[in-house]
Design an enzyme around this catalytic site. Structure first.
Site, short mmCIF file in Angstrom:
data_model
loop_
_atom_site.label_atom_id
_atom_site.label_comp_id
_atom_site.label_asym_id
_atom_site.label_seq_id
_atom_site.Cartn_x
_atom_site.Cartn_y
_atom_site.Cartn_z
N TYR A 52 0.84 -1.20 0.00
CA TYR A 52 0.00 0.00 0.00
C TYR A 52 0.88 1.26 0.00
O TYR A 52 1.62 1.51 0.96
CB TYR A 52 -0.93 0.02 1.21
CG TYR A 52 -2.03 -1.02 1.18
CD1 TYR A 52 -2.34 -1.71 0.01
CD2 TYR A 52 -2.78 -1.31 2.31
CE1 TYR A 52 -3.36 -2.65 -0.03
CE2 TYR A 52 -3.81 -2.25 2.28
CZ TYR A 52 -4.08 -2.92 1.10
OH TYR A 52 -5.09 -3.86 1.07
N SER A 215 -13.47 -3.97 -0.23
CA SER A 215 -14.23 -3.19 -1.21
C SER A 215 -15.74 -3.32 -1.00
O SER A 215 -16.48 -3.66 -1.93
CB SER A 215 -13.86 -3.60 -2.64
OG SER A 215 -12.57 -3.15 -2.96
N PRO A 216 -16.25 -3.04 0.20
CA PRO A 216 -17.68 -3.21 0.48
C PRO A 216 -18.58 -2.21 -0.21
O PRO A 216 -19.80 -2.36 -0.17
CB PRO A 216 -17.75 -3.05 2.01
CG PRO A 216 -16.57 -2.20 2.36
CD PRO A 216 -15.50 -2.61 1.40
N GLY A 220 -17.43 -4.48 -9.50
CA GLY A 220 -16.35 -4.96 -10.35
C GLY A 220 -15.08 -5.16 -9.55
O GLY A 220 -15.10 -5.34 -8.33
#
Length: 305
Positions: A52, A215-216, A220
């Site tokens: 990250y 990614s809630p 895609g």
């Protein structure tokens, strides 16, 4: 905020966690505000990864809070390793080097949990087990887990491990539900009936492995948010209807939809906006009815058999 237990560990954390992928973009002052606000909202698990921001997200996190023993005791730190430029790497050498780098950047002696970030087709499970044992014995990592792995990949790894895997981090949102869809369409010939993940949700529940939803709010493969997106009119209309009914935001309803599942799934939210995180955190106080949960699922374009 309600607490959940991660796997079979003794880690009890807020049921919503903060993903720190975008923290590298913040100043130390802004990052400090994000972190302190999260703690006040009941969010105490901070999810990192060695990649990250090229490692900068971990650096900014530690510098922003001026990491010290007292603060370290208030939080739980999780990081991930295994993704390199153009390939995946679960070699013992890379795992050990990655953890040492994360500890150095986070200015701490240990992380509470380490996850293998993406499956490595060249994984030697014996080698991973050696790395995990070394990290556990040295006190650098308390618990271990995986990310984006199916049941057989976890079974292969578990064959050689001394410790239980406590977490599997998987993509899940109201508009990305393959791990749920197949369960409605057993023995049918439609596309949702295809089991793409080896029934990973049921496997994790059977084996007391906590699912963390990454990614809630995305659709895609991190293509963008579906909330407020004109391409998803029906689901946004239903989110807004329930948000107005319960006096919260649409993001809180989308989060509550995940929390309503009996698997005790922990959303990993990546917002760096303190007010938005406060709004999302209110999901912990909302319990959707069974009917509301299904209404949201259908509004996302899912047909029930």
């Amino acid at each position: 905020m309600k607490k959940i237990r991660l796997g079979k560990s003794d880690l009890k954390v807020g049921e919503i966690s903060l993903g720190c992928m975008r923290m590298s973009e913040l100043s130390n002052k802004d990052a400090a505000n994000v972190i302190q606000n999260a703690i006040e909202a009941g969010v105490d698990l901070f999810d990192h990864a060695d990649i990250y921001g090229g490692g900068k997200s971990e650096e900014v996190f530690a510098e922003a809070i001026e990491m010290n023993d007292d603060f370290r005791e208030k939080i739980k730190l999780q990081t991930k390793c295994g993704i390199r430029k153009g390939f995946f790497d679960f070699s013992k050498e890379h795992i050990l080097e990655s953890v040492d780098g994360s500890l150095r950047r986070l200015k701490t002696d240990y992380v509470d949990s380490l996850l293998l970030h993406r499956p490595d087709a060249l994984m030697e499970p014996e080698e991973v087990a050696e790395a995990f044992a070394t990290l556990k014995e040295s006190g650098k990592v308390r618990y271990f887990g995986v990310s984006n792995q199916n049941p057989m990949q976890m079974e292969l790894l578990k064959k050689y491990l001394d410790d239980d895997l406590i977490v599997n981090q998987l993509q899940l949102s109201l508009v990305h539900t393959p791990m749920i869809d197949a369960g409605f369409n057993v023995n049918m010939q439609n596309d949702p009936a295809v089991v793409r993940d080896g029934n990973v949700l049921e496997y994790c529940r059977l084996n007391d492995i906590s699912v963390q939803a990454w990614s809630p709010f995305q659709h895609g493969m991190i293509e963008g948010p579906f909330i407020g997106n004109d391409a998803f009119p029906e689901v946004n209309a239903k989110l807004q209807e329930l948000a107005e009914k319960k006096g919260v935001t649409d993001s809180a309803i989308a989060t509550a939809w995940i929390l309503r599942h009996p698997a005790k799934i922990q959303p990993v939210v990546g917002t760096m906006n303190p007010q938005r995180l406060n709004d999302i955190a209110k999901a912990s106080d909302i319990e959707l009815t069974r009917q509301e949960w299904y209404e949201l699922y259908r509004s996302a374009g899912n047909d029930l058999p």
